[in-house]
Motif scaffolding. Sequence first.
Motif, mmCIF file in Angstrom:
data_model
loop_
_atom_site.group_PDB
_atom_site.id
_atom_site.type_symbol
_atom_site.label_atom_id
_atom_site.label_comp_id
_atom_site.label_asym_id
_atom_site.label_seq_id
_atom_site.Cartn_x
_atom_site.Cartn_y
_atom_site.Cartn_z
ATOM 1 N N GLN A 138 0.830 -1.210 0.000
ATOM 2 C CA GLN A 138 0.000 0.000 0.000
ATOM 3 C C GLN A 138 0.866 1.262 0.000
ATOM 4 O O GLN A 138 0.929 2.002 0.992
ATOM 5 C CB GLN A 138 -0.933 -0.004 1.214
ATOM 6 C CG GLN A 138 -1.933 -1.141 1.205
ATOM 7 C CD GLN A 138 -2.880 -1.104 2.410
ATOM 8 O OE1 GLN A 138 -2.929 -0.131 3.163
ATOM 9 N NE2 GLN A 138 -3.648 -2.160 2.586
ATOM 10 N N PRO A 139 1.554 1.543 -1.105
ATOM 11 C CA PRO A 139 2.469 2.689 -1.144
ATOM 12 C C PRO A 139 1.781 4.030 -0.942
ATOM 13 O O PRO A 139 2.381 4.948 -0.381
ATOM 14 C CB PRO A 139 3.107 2.590 -2.543
ATOM 15 C CG PRO A 139 2.140 1.772 -3.347
ATOM 16 C CD PRO A 139 1.557 0.794 -2.386
ATOM 17 N N GLU A 140 0.519 4.164 -1.380
ATOM 18 C CA GLU A 140 -0.183 5.438 -1.197
ATOM 19 C C GLU A 140 -0.395 5.729 0.286
ATOM 20 O O GLU A 140 -0.226 6.863 0.748
ATOM 21 C CB GLU A 140 -1.538 5.420 -1.916
ATOM 22 C CG GLU A 140 -1.452 5.252 -3.428
ATOM 23 C CD GLU A 140 -1.358 3.791 -3.853
ATOM 24 O OE1 GLU A 140 -1.392 2.910 -2.942
ATOM 25 O OE2 GLU A 140 -1.233 3.534 -5.065
ATOM 26 N N LYS A 141 -0.780 4.704 1.036
ATOM 27 C CA LYS A 141 -0.983 4.861 2.475
ATOM 28 C C LYS A 141 0.335 5.189 3.173
ATOM 29 O O LYS A 141 0.392 6.037 4.079
ATOM 30 C CB LYS A 141 -1.579 3.573 3.052
ATOM 31 C CG LYS A 141 -1.836 3.611 4.548
ATOM 32 C CD LYS A 141 -2.941 4.569 4.928
ATOM 33 C CE LYS A 141 -3.305 4.457 6.388
ATOM 34 N NZ LYS A 141 -4.342 5.426 6.802
ATOM 35 N N VAL A 183 10.513 -11.089 1.654
ATOM 36 C CA VAL A 183 10.225 -9.827 2.338
ATOM 37 C C VAL A 183 11.156 -8.736 1.849
ATOM 38 O O VAL A 183 10.717 -7.621 1.526
ATOM 39 C CB VAL A 183 10.355 -10.000 3.868
ATOM 40 C CG1 VAL A 183 10.310 -8.637 4.566
ATOM 41 C CG2 VAL A 183 9.258 -10.897 4.403
ATOM 42 N N LEU A 184 12.447 -9.019 1.773
ATOM 43 C CA LEU A 184 13.404 -8.004 1.349
ATOM 44 C C LEU A 184 13.175 -7.590 -0.098
ATOM 45 O O LEU A 184 13.372 -6.422 -0.465
ATOM 46 C CB LEU A 184 14.833 -8.515 1.546
ATOM 47 C CG LEU A 184 15.299 -8.577 3.012
ATOM 48 C CD1 LEU A 184 16.633 -9.309 3.127
ATOM 49 C CD2 LEU A 184 15.409 -7.179 3.602
ATOM 50 N N GLN A 185 12.745 -8.515 -0.925
ATOM 51 C CA GLN A 185 12.419 -8.159 -2.314
ATOM 52 C C GLN A 185 11.258 -7.176 -2.362
ATOM 53 O O GLN A 185 11.263 -6.206 -3.129
ATOM 54 C CB GLN A 185 12.103 -9.421 -3.118
ATOM 55 C CG GLN A 185 13.321 -10.273 -3.430
ATOM 56 C CD GLN A 185 12.960 -11.601 -4.089
ATOM 57 O OE1 GLN A 185 11.792 -12.003 -4.124
ATOM 58 N NE2 GLN A 185 13.960 -12.295 -4.610
ATOM 59 N N LYS A 186 10.239 -7.408 -1.531
ATOM 60 C CA LYS A 186 9.098 -6.494 -1.469
ATOM 61 C C LYS A 186 9.529 -5.125 -0.952
ATOM 62 O O LYS A 186 9.046 -4.091 -1.410
ATOM 63 C CB LYS A 186 7.997 -7.070 -0.572
ATOM 64 C CG LYS A 186 7.337 -8.312 -1.133
ATOM 65 C CD LYS A 186 6.321 -8.875 -0.143
ATOM 66 C CE LYS A 186 5.680 -10.152 -0.674
ATOM 67 N NZ LYS A 186 4.729 -10.743 0.304
ATOM 68 N N GLY A 188 12.282 -3.796 -1.385
ATOM 69 C CA GLY A 188 13.088 -3.119 -2.403
ATOM 70 C C GLY A 188 12.310 -2.040 -3.122
ATOM 71 O O GLY A 188 12.855 -0.963 -3.426
ATOM 72 N N SER A 189 11.034 -2.272 -3.390
ATOM 73 C CA SER A 189 10.218 -1.267 -4.077
ATOM 74 C C SER A 189 9.990 -0.058 -3.175
ATOM 75 O O SER A 189 9.923 1.083 -3.644
ATOM 76 C CB SER A 189 8.872 -1.865 -4.491
ATOM 77 O OG SER A 189 8.145 -2.323 -3.357
ATOM 78 N N LEU A 190 9.879 -0.307 -1.878
ATOM 79 C CA LEU A 190 9.722 0.786 -0.917
ATOM 80 C C LEU A 190 10.986 1.627 -0.866
ATOM 81 O O LEU A 190 10.935 2.863 -0.857
ATOM 82 C CB LEU A 190 9.410 0.208 0.462
ATOM 83 C CG LEU A 190 9.112 1.197 1.588
ATOM 84 C CD1 LEU A 190 7.837 1.974 1.287
ATOM 85 C CD2 LEU A 190 8.986 0.455 2.912
ATOM 86 N N LYS A 191 12.119 0.968 -0.879
ATOM 87 C CA LYS A 191 13.396 1.675 -0.856
ATOM 88 C C LYS A 191 13.585 2.495 -2.131
ATOM 89 O O LYS A 191 14.112 3.621 -2.098
ATOM 90 C CB LYS A 191 14.538 0.669 -0.698
ATOM 91 C CG LYS A 191 15.905 1.304 -0.503
ATOM 92 C CD LYS A 191 15.967 2.057 0.796
ATOM 93 C CE LYS A 191 17.344 2.683 0.993
ATOM 94 N NZ LYS A 191 17.406 3.545 2.172
ATOM 95 N N ALA A 192 13.113 1.964 -3.239
ATOM 96 C CA ALA A 192 13.227 2.696 -4.500
ATOM 97 C C ALA A 192 12.349 3.941 -4.495
ATOM 98 O O ALA A 192 12.723 4.981 -5.053
ATOM 99 C CB ALA A 192 12.839 1.781 -5.659
ATOM 100 N N ASP A 214 20.563 -6.672 1.833
ATOM 101 C CA ASP A 214 20.089 -5.612 0.949
ATOM 102 C C ASP A 214 18.574 -5.749 0.730
ATOM 103 O O ASP A 214 18.087 -6.866 0.555
ATOM 104 C CB ASP A 214 20.820 -5.710 -0.401
ATOM 105 C CG ASP A 214 20.505 -4.563 -1.323
ATOM 106 O OD1 ASP A 214 20.881 -3.431 -1.006
ATOM 107 O OD2 ASP A 214 19.836 -4.808 -2.363
ATOM 108 N N PRO A 215 17.777 -4.679 0.784
ATOM 109 C CA PRO A 215 18.129 -3.255 0.794
ATOM 110 C C PRO A 215 18.112 -2.605 2.182
ATOM 111 O O PRO A 215 17.956 -1.389 2.290
ATOM 112 C CB PRO A 215 17.026 -2.658 -0.074
ATOM 113 C CG PRO A 215 15.810 -3.464 0.306
ATOM 114 C CD PRO A 215 16.321 -4.866 0.528
ATOM 115 N N ALA A 216 18.259 -3.377 3.250
ATOM 116 C CA ALA A 216 18.200 -2.812 4.605
ATOM 117 C C ALA A 216 19.365 -1.850 4.836
ATOM 118 O O ALA A 216 20.481 -2.054 4.339
ATOM 119 C CB ALA A 216 18.224 -3.921 5.635
ATOM 120 N N ASP A 217 19.098 -0.807 5.619
ATOM 121 C CA ASP A 217 20.129 0.140 6.050
ATOM 122 C C ASP A 217 20.481 -0.066 7.520
ATOM 123 O O ASP A 217 21.554 0.339 7.967
ATOM 124 C CB ASP A 217 19.630 1.585 5.876
ATOM 125 C CG ASP A 217 19.245 1.893 4.444
ATOM 126 O OD1 ASP A 217 20.144 1.972 3.608
ATOM 127 O OD2 ASP A 217 18.027 2.050 4.186
#
Length: 355
Positions: A138-141, A183-186, A188-192, A214-217
């Motif tokens: 839910q990227p909009e939320k 989970v990390l693949q999903k 990835g889109s949030l990080k992008a 990756d992609p954790a900081d």
Amino acid sequence: MKPFPTLFVDLEIVRKNIERMAQKATRNSVEFRPHFKTHQSRAIGQIFRDFDVSGITVSSIKMADFFLKDGWDDITIAFPANVLAAEYYNVIASRASLKTLVISSEVVEELDSKMNQEMGLYVEIDPDYGRSGIPVSQPEKIKEIVDAIERSEHFYPAGFYCHAGHTYKAGSAKEVREISTQVLQKLGSLKAAFPDLPLCFGDTPSCSVLDDLDPADQISPGNFVFYDWMQVQIGSCSPNEIAVYMECPVIEKFEDRNQVLIHGGAVHFSKDAVDIDGIKSFGEPRLKYLSEETYLKSLSQEHGIIQCSENVFSKLNVGETIQIFPIHSCLTADLMREYHTEDGRVLDHMNCGKL
């Protein structure tokens, strides 16, 4: 040998577990922000300082205050923000860099009206675990909440916080790796979509099993400091990496059923159990002589019943003690409230002295 249930800790194993996770964080170029909810101890917390840990994670306001008083001044409360607790957030935030989690813009706005100090807010992300957080789908939320944080007077966006708790239901390291990788693949889109915001990730099974984070900081595992028998079954660790064990008096033996009564019940171990080949176990004896037939079969408040193999039963004697790995070290530690070392020291726990 004590006449009551006693929780022992092996500090050499604790140090090795911390060092191993710190090295993994360094290899992955991520910030190590360990969760202190498992040990809840100033003495054990100090070991983390030897590995350049400066930011920590806790699970409650009380725990944040406890470690603040021990000199930790970069603290994340990994629990959704409570609008009733604004006064407490203000006090802690006046003395430390404080962060917590949010999952709605409404809470951001209401809490902002009660604050007089700056505080960081992570948006909690639900990776299909179903406990709390905004689904990563839910990227909009998610953007709505980030925008609310940026509009607020007292908050700044600390990033995203994600706990893949469903790895605790895995039956092997391979299964943990599959769940965590998805989970990390999903994420990835949030990080992008939000490249400038840190992503904090890290349940103990994922952080123990994965080589590539990756992609954790940032990572914030907690149980790894002790591990337990559940983590052995999951595939996160080996038995020789478990740093805590209960020592319980043997009270009686029942020859007709190869069972032993111990002083050690639910008020010491908790009621957590694992299912091993259809058998429910509430703890695993720490035996020099291995036996798959010996396990902590049942618990009531103070009583524990150990089902034994014939060989183990013949070696146990009334008036001695037996050592048992807890199923879930976090809960056992919280119940026992102090740690004993084999050289006779007693280490603190946040809740010691409660009774």
